[in-house]
Design a protein around this motif. Structure first.
Motif, PDB file in Angstrom:
ATOM      1  N   VAL A 200       0.702  -1.178   0.068  1.00  0.00           N
ATOM      2  CA  VAL A 200      -0.040   0.083   0.008  1.00  0.00           C
ATOM      3  C   VAL A 200       0.774   1.301  -0.156  1.00  0.00           C
ATOM      4  N   VAL A 201       0.511   2.113  -0.688  1.00  0.00           N
ATOM      5  CA  VAL A 201       1.110   3.660  -0.585  1.00  0.00           C
ATOM      6  C   VAL A 201       0.232   4.490   0.686  1.00  0.00           C
ATOM      7  N   VAL A 202       1.194   4.842   1.308  1.00  0.00           N
ATOM      8  CA  VAL A 202       0.439   5.670   2.402  1.00  0.00           C
ATOM      9  C   VAL A 202       0.848   7.205   2.214  1.00  0.00           C
ATOM     10  N   LEU A 203      -0.121   7.723   2.639  1.00  0.00           N
ATOM     11  CA  LEU A 203       0.015   9.271   2.233  1.00  0.00           C
ATOM     12  C   LEU A 203      -0.331  10.326   3.399  1.00  0.00           C
ATOM     13  N   ASP A 204      -0.036  11.404   3.582  1.00  0.00           N
ATOM     14  CA  ASP A 204      -0.395  12.308   4.487  1.00  0.00           C
ATOM     15  C   ASP A 204      -1.661  13.249   3.806  1.00  0.00           C
ATOM     16  N   THR A 205      -2.326  13.747   4.454  1.00  0.00           N
ATOM     17  CA  THR A 205      -3.669  14.577   3.869  1.00  0.00           C
ATOM     18  C   THR A 205      -2.872  15.792   3.038  1.00  0.00           C
ATOM     19  N   ASP A 206      -1.849  16.271   3.657  1.00  0.00           N
ATOM     20  CA  ASP A 206      -1.097  17.731   3.232  1.00  0.00           C
ATOM     21  C   ASP A 206      -0.250  17.544   1.697  1.00  0.00           C
ATOM     22  N   LEU A 207      -0.558  16.653   0.990  1.00  0.00           N
ATOM     23  CA  LEU A 207       0.107  16.546  -0.167  1.00  0.00           C
ATOM     24  C   LEU A 207      -0.770  16.962  -1.444  1.00  0.00           C
ATOM     25  N   THR A 208       0.263  17.407  -2.488  1.00  0.00           N
ATOM     26  CA  THR A 208      -0.505  17.593  -3.807  1.00  0.00           C
ATOM     27  C   THR A 208       0.425  16.960  -4.842  1.00  0.00           C
ATOM     28  N   LEU A 314      13.665   6.228  -1.634  1.00  0.00           N
ATOM     29  CA  LEU A 314      12.801   6.719  -2.969  1.00  0.00           C
ATOM     30  C   LEU A 314      13.517   8.246  -3.059  1.00  0.00           C
ATOM     31  N   PRO A 315      13.445   8.318  -4.606  1.00  0.00           N
ATOM     32  CA  PRO A 315      13.815   9.544  -5.187  1.00  0.00           C
ATOM     33  C   PRO A 315      13.213  10.628  -4.327  1.00  0.00           C
ATOM     34  N   CYS A 316      13.993  11.725  -4.336  1.00  0.00           N
ATOM     35  CA  CYS A 316      13.254  12.892  -3.134  1.00  0.00           C
ATOM     36  C   CYS A 316      12.462  13.610  -3.614  1.00  0.00           C
ATOM     37  N   ASN A 317      12.170  13.529  -5.119  1.00  0.00           N
ATOM     38  CA  ASN A 317      11.365  14.600  -5.831  1.00  0.00           C
ATOM     39  C   ASN A 317       9.647  13.986  -5.689  1.00  0.00           C
ATOM     40  N   TRP A 318       9.961  12.868  -5.008  1.00  0.00           N
ATOM     41  CA  TRP A 318       8.436  12.101  -4.547  1.00  0.00           C
ATOM     42  C   TRP A 318       7.868  12.552  -3.519  1.00  0.00           C
ATOM     43  N   ASN A 319       8.661  13.462  -2.793  1.00  0.00           N
ATOM     44  CA  ASN A 319       8.204  14.132  -1.491  1.00  0.00           C
ATOM     45  C   ASN A 319       9.152  15.438  -1.120  1.00  0.00           C
ATOM     46  N   LYS A 339       7.287  15.524  -8.154  1.00  0.00           N
ATOM     47  CA  LYS A 339       6.394  14.737  -8.450  1.00  0.00           C
ATOM     48  C   LYS A 339       5.187  14.926  -7.089  1.00  0.00           C
ATOM     49  N   ILE A 340       5.602  15.017  -5.968  1.00  0.00           N
ATOM     50  CA  ILE A 340       4.884  15.374  -5.042  1.00  0.00           C
ATOM     51  C   ILE A 340       5.113  16.574  -4.099  1.00  0.00           C
ATOM     52  N   ILE A 341       4.304  17.494  -3.800  1.00  0.00           N
ATOM     53  CA  ILE A 341       4.418  18.841  -3.128  1.00  0.00           C
ATOM     54  C   ILE A 341       3.857  18.299  -1.455  1.00  0.00           C
ATOM     55  N   HIS A 342       4.739  18.437  -0.579  1.00  0.00           N
ATOM     56  CA  HIS A 342       4.172  18.152   0.732  1.00  0.00           C
ATOM     57  C   HIS A 342       4.272  19.633   1.585  1.00  0.00           C
ATOM     58  N   TRP A 343       3.110  19.831   2.101  1.00  0.00           N
ATOM     59  CA  TRP A 343       3.000  21.040   2.590  1.00  0.00           C
ATOM     60  C   TRP A 343       3.182  20.772   4.155  1.00  0.00           C
ATOM     61  N   ASN A 344       4.377  20.296   4.784  1.00  0.00           N
ATOM     62  CA  ASN A 344       4.521  19.971   6.036  1.00  0.00           C
ATOM     63  C   ASN A 344       4.677  20.570   7.121  1.00  0.00           C
ATOM     64  N   SER A 345       4.765  22.026   6.909  1.00  0.00           N
ATOM     65  CA  SER A 345       4.693  22.993   7.744  1.00  0.00           C
ATOM     66  C   SER A 345       3.430  23.199   8.460  1.00  0.00           C
ATOM     67  N   PRO A 346       3.310  23.835   9.688  1.00  0.00           N
ATOM     68  CA  PRO A 346       2.212  23.882  10.494  1.00  0.00           C
ATOM     69  C   PRO A 346       1.313  25.412   9.496  1.00  0.00           C
ATOM     70  N   LYS A 347       2.349  26.176   8.740  1.00  0.00           N
ATOM     71  CA  LYS A 347       1.940  27.176   7.884  1.00  0.00           C
ATOM     72  C   LYS A 347       1.102  26.807   6.965  1.00  0.00           C
ATOM     73  N   LYS A 348       1.287  25.596   6.397  1.00  0.00           N
ATOM     74  CA  LYS A 348       0.957  24.873   5.104  1.00  0.00           C
ATOM     75  C   LYS A 348       1.224  25.821   4.137  1.00  0.00           C
ATOM     76  N   THR A 349       0.280  26.317   3.260  1.00  0.00           N
ATOM     77  CA  THR A 349       0.627  27.064   2.006  1.00  0.00           C
ATOM     78  C   THR A 349       1.247  28.401   2.296  1.00  0.00           C
ATOM     79  N   LYS A 350       1.131  29.032   3.586  1.00  0.00           N
ATOM     80  CA  LYS A 350       1.778  30.252   3.934  1.00  0.00           C
ATOM     81  C   LYS A 350       3.250  30.166   4.194  1.00  0.00           C
TER      82      LYS A 350
END
Length: 702
Positions: A200-208, A314-319, A339-350
């Protein structure tokens, strides 16, 4: 969809460790990470003091990357990957219709909203069947089950797993991360997901996603032998302890790994007694650290520190991690490689980042993307679809468009914003209404007049969602309200689905009574508390509709009457009128406004044809007939059915509503200008009456 609880076949098991000092790559060490003969983990508790040996990493593993060590400041360009390499690989194991399994932990209304944007990005690029496994709390399950049921995505399946029965397995771990207990759920996926699921691929919710998830799935072919997990290296100095003074991170191998994207070989985790490993390591580390700071990520890294061979890099551009102290720019030379953008700051898109505008544009694109466009079928993976009832309609019928509207499958997102209201008794009442984005400004005034719970169905496009969010956040009347349920229904079709919207709002009420109102009316001040007090004194209102008399004003600005006495004064001055007195008198005349002006108690009135009052009823009331769309006969049909069912109609003596003027809707303009519209509405009316006679043959009405 399936609701799955704790998988009892995978209970946590604690076994005594076995020491082995002679495996390759780790000679003269207390144990080795993996025994190659059996691929079974063995733990020696003496080796779990990872902090003691942190400085020995490089001497222990050397600079040989094959042995698991990698310079903590290096992001190797060789890990960049082109999706086409996967599909064109002569020895690839790509199967066009292979189902890709995705596991996501979702807790609460906010995360449910975020995960939709993630899912949209996955769907946009995908060309294979998907099966989403959502580990949820009851709120998220209620939201997402409806979202996917109404979305009707081809070759997409969903399963739900309630954390209530499984959270005790990680509840003992002190955790300071803002994700709370949800941030620890990935540790026990082997307990949660079915035994038949191998990977299974496991993903956080704050990914694009910015690429086809099949390219990520491809890397399972490299997770062989000792390797159980696929992870991208952490792209900050967090685990190097360089970010702040007097800060000691949990142990990690070099820079450590980020757990926002994980490839998990579930079958191998079960075989290697994963539950025993992570729990033993965690118990040992909690003797040095009072809590986890990054939830499951700290624990995964502590395990990998001890057993470096279990992870495939994994290649770094997948996270691409956009944390506050990210070094992700070292990973990519071209933005197109991401490949995947990870908004893993508490500020998210800011969060601040060199390329933040590019990343935000991608994110905003998926927020505003019309989800109906993602309902496309996969070429070569089609399944037989039963014939839709709408296919039986005659397309040459002038009323075809009217009739087909009732079969439209609108996407529905209930509880779009946080909702936290629990009635304390059986006398509570929810105001139920609906609106399009053009009437959004009316919500402010309605909230000022009604401080009780509300259930609101909004007819909206994906592109309107940011405007809705901004309007509510900036509204002094709405921003702090948690007793308003916003239920989005996405635009599809040519007509406003008025009765479907009413039914949607009704479906998500948790009080015993409902006040059925249109958005262009304002209830009398204190009407919520007045209604509560009235209901408290009643014995039995089953099969009873309480009528709230309706009035109107032609003025856009009016001093709203604070009492019935003030209303009657304005009525006598002709500044306020009984509703529709000059256009459609019989719609409200049975209310008997003359009697109401002097009434101190409720009084009963008789139903008449075309009567359409606004009412308070028990929430189990019959639903509206959804064949009526746009303007005309939508409320009349409902009141008629209540009459046929045997409801009595009582007029409330002290409450009232006032219709506020506004520009005419598109549908009422069509009604007034189109003979075909009016002719088709008449046919729908007769069809409804015929169906009602068949359903209630012993009742007579016109």
């Amino acid at each position: 969809m399936a609701l799955v609880g704790l998988n009892s076949a995978n209970n946590i098991v604690i076994n005594n460790g076995i020491q082995n000092k002679n495996e390759q790559g780790l000679q003269n060490q207390p144990i080795q990470a993996l025994r190659h003969e059996s691929h079974i983990f063995h733990v020696n508790s003496n080796d779990l003091d990872l902090n003691k040996n942190m400085k020995q990493d490089k001497s222990r593993y050397g600079s040989n990357k094959a042995n698991g060590y990698r310079d903590p400041v290096e992001f190797n360009p060789k890990y960049r990957f082109n999706d086409t390499d996967y599909f064109n690989h002569p020895h690839g194991d790509f199967h066009l219709c292979e189902v890709i399994h995705i596991a996501i932990v979702v807790g609460g209304y906010s995360a449910s909203r975020d995960v939709i944007t993630l899912v949209k990005s996955v769907l946009f690029y995908r060309n294979q069947p998907l099966h989403f496994h959502f580990i949820t709390d009851p709120a998220a399950q209620r939201v997402l089950s409806k979202v996917f049921l109404s979305w009707q995505l081809p070759q997409v399946e969903t399963s739900f797993y309630n954390i209530a029965s499984i959270k005790r397995a990680v509840a003992w771990i002190p955790n300071r991360h803002y994700s709370g207990i949800y941030g620890l759920m990935k540790l026990i996926l082997v307990n949660i997901l079915p035994n038949s699921l191998n990977k299974v691929v496991v993903l956080d919710t704050d990914l694009t996603f910015n690429a086809n998830i099949a390219g990520l799935w491809h890397y399972f072919r490299y997770i062989t032998g000792d390797k159980l997990l696929g992870l991208v290296e952490n792209q900050s100095d967090w685990y190097l302890g360089k970010l702040w003074k007097n800060y000691t991170p949990w142990p990690a191998l070099g820079r450590g790994f980020n757990t926002g994207v994980i490839l998990v070989k579930l079958s191998k985790l079960r075989q290697n007694k994963w539950n025993h490993i992570w729990k033993t390591v965690t118990e040992k580390q909690l003797k040095s650290f009072p809590f986890t700071t990054l939830a499951d990520q700290d624990i995964f890294n502590a395990v990998i520190k001890l057993y470096p061979k279990l992870v495939y890099r994994l290649p770094c551009n997948w996270n691409i991690q956009l944390s506050d102290n990210t070094l992700s720019e070292n990973c990519y030379k071209k933005l197109s490689n991401i490949k995947i953008i990870h908004w893993n700051s508490p500020k998210k898109t800011k969060v601040n980042n060199k390329h933040i505008h590019y990343f935000r544009n991608i994110y905003q694109t998926f927020i505003e993307m019309d989800g109906n466009l993602l309902r496309r079928h996969l070429i070569g993976c089609e399944k037989s679809v039963p014939t839709a009832a709408s296919n039986m309609l005659d397309k040459n019928d002038p009323c075809y468009q009217f009739k087909i509207e009732r079969y439209t499958s609108h996407r529905i997102h209930p509880f779009f914003l946080d909702y936290n209201y629990h009635p304390t008794d059986e006398n509570d009442v929810t105001l139920v209404t609906h609106l399009s984005i053009e009437r959004l400004q009316m919500l402010d005034s309605l909230a000022d007049h009604w401080n009780g719970p509300m259930s609101i169905a909004l007819y909206i496009t994906d592109r309107d969602v940011p405007n809705l969010m901004s309007f509510i956040q900036l509204s002094a009347s709405l921003s702090n309200r948690k007793n308003i349920g916003y239920h989005l229904t996405y635009v599809q079709g040519q007509y406003y689905p008025v009765n479907k919207l009413r039914n949607i709002a009704l479906d998500y009420v948790n009080t015993a009574y409902v006040f059925l109102l249109d958005i262009d009316f304002l209830p009398s001040l204190n009407s919520y508390q007045d209604l509560r007090n009235f209901l408290l004194k009643q014995d039995d209102l089953n099969m009873t509709a309480l009528i709230v008399p309706a009035f109107e004003t032609q003025r856009y600005r009016i001093a709203f009457p604070k009492s019935k006495v003030k209303l009657i004064e304005l009525l006598q001055k002709q500044e306020i009128f009984t509703f529709r007195y000059h256009l459609y008198t019989k719609a409200h005349s049975p209310t008997n406004y003359t009697r109401w002006q002097t009434a101190n108690t409720t009084y009963q009135v008789k139903w008449k044809d075309d009567f359409e009052p606004y009412i308070v009823v028990m929430k189990k009331v019959a639903r509206y007939d959804e064949r009526f769309v746009g303007f005309g006969w939508n409320k009349v049909s409902h009141i008629m059915e209540l009459h046929v069912r045997g409801y009595r109609f009582l007029v409330l003596p002290n409450l009232f509503i006032i219709h506020m003027p506004h520009s005419p809707s598109k549908d009422i303009t069509r009604f007034r200008s189109s003979k075909i519209y009016r002719r088709c509405l008449k046919r729908l009316k007769e069809d409804f009456k015929s169906a009602l006679r068949s359903k209630f043959p012993n009742n007579k009405f016109k």
